[in-house]
Design a protein around this motif. Structure first.
Motif, PDB file in Angstrom:
ATOM      1  N   ALA A   1      40.596  41.636  43.908  1.00  0.00           N
ATOM      2  CA  ALA A   1      41.248  41.592  42.595  1.00  0.00           C
ATOM      3  C   ALA A   1      41.414  40.149  42.135  1.00  0.00           C
ATOM      4  O   ALA A   1      41.197  39.835  40.960  1.00  0.00           O
ATOM      5  CB  ALA A   1      42.598  42.290  42.655  1.00  0.00           C
ATOM      6  N   ARG A   2      41.785  39.285  43.062  1.00  0.00           N
ATOM      7  CA  ARG A   2      41.937  37.870  42.688  1.00  0.00           C
ATOM      8  C   ARG A   2      40.604  37.258  42.292  1.00  0.00           C
ATOM      9  O   ARG A   2      40.533  36.480  41.339  1.00  0.00           O
ATOM     10  CB  ARG A   2      42.554  37.090  43.845  1.00  0.00           C
TER      11      ARG A   2
ATOM     12  N   GLN B   1      37.053  35.427  37.895  1.00  0.00           N
ATOM     13  CA  GLN B   1      35.750  35.482  37.244  1.00  0.00           C
ATOM     14  C   GLN B   1      35.859  35.956  35.798  1.00  0.00           C
ATOM     15  O   GLN B   1      34.862  36.096  35.123  1.00  0.00           O
ATOM     16  CB  GLN B   1      34.814  36.413  38.019  1.00  0.00           C
ATOM     17  N   GLY B   2      37.042  36.250  35.353  1.00  0.00           N
ATOM     18  CA  GLY B   2      37.248  36.646  33.961  1.00  0.00           C
ATOM     19  C   GLY B   2      37.167  38.127  33.742  1.00  0.00           C
ATOM     20  O   GLY B   2      37.121  38.574  32.612  1.00  0.00           O
ATOM     21  N   GLY B   3      37.132  38.921  34.776  1.00  0.00           N
ATOM     22  CA  GLY B   3      37.072  40.372  34.644  1.00  0.00           C
ATOM     23  C   GLY B   3      38.443  40.932  34.334  1.00  0.00           C
ATOM     24  O   GLY B   3      39.396  40.226  34.049  1.00  0.00           O
TER      25      GLY B   3
END
Length: 119
Positions: A68-69, A74-76
């Motif tokens: 998750a981090r 990555q901008g997701g």
């Protein structure tokens, strides 16, 4: 001398009885100790298995957190666990319009006929 001999025989028999009882107590105590040691070993095994399960779950949670981090960096989508992060705003105007429409229909229905064809 016979009285002393009788006393010694009686003491000897009492001591033998006490020795038998002490042996029984000792045997019972040793059995109890062995039983408790067995229970302790079983409890240790259960604790070790629970600890292994916990470590596995902790490892998976840490992996998910790391994923998750990395996705966040990555901008997701940030932590897409199916929950709404922030409440939606600006719904008050829609609700006010709906309430006003209901009030207008109620006022119109008061003055209309109760017969459906004459409305």
């Amino acid at each position: 001398m016979t009285d002393t001999c009788h006393q010694l025989v009686e003491q000897n028999s009492q001591l033998k009885k006490e020795a038998v009882m002490a042996d029984r107590k000792l045997i019972a105590r040793n059995e109890r100790i062995q039983n408790l040691e067995g229970l302790l070993q079983e409890a240790k095994q259960r604790l070790l298995s629970q600890n292994e399960k916990f470590e596995a779950q902790l490892h998976t949670v840490r992996e998910r957190l790391e994923q998750a981090r990395s996705a966040k960096s990555q901008g997701g989508m940030a932590l897409s666990f199916g929950r709404i992060a922030k409440p939606l705003r600006g719904r008050g105007a829609v609700e006010d319009a709906a309430i006003a429409d209901e009030k207008a229909m109620a006022a119109r229905d008061k003055r209309s006929s109760w017969i459906p064809s004459f409305r």
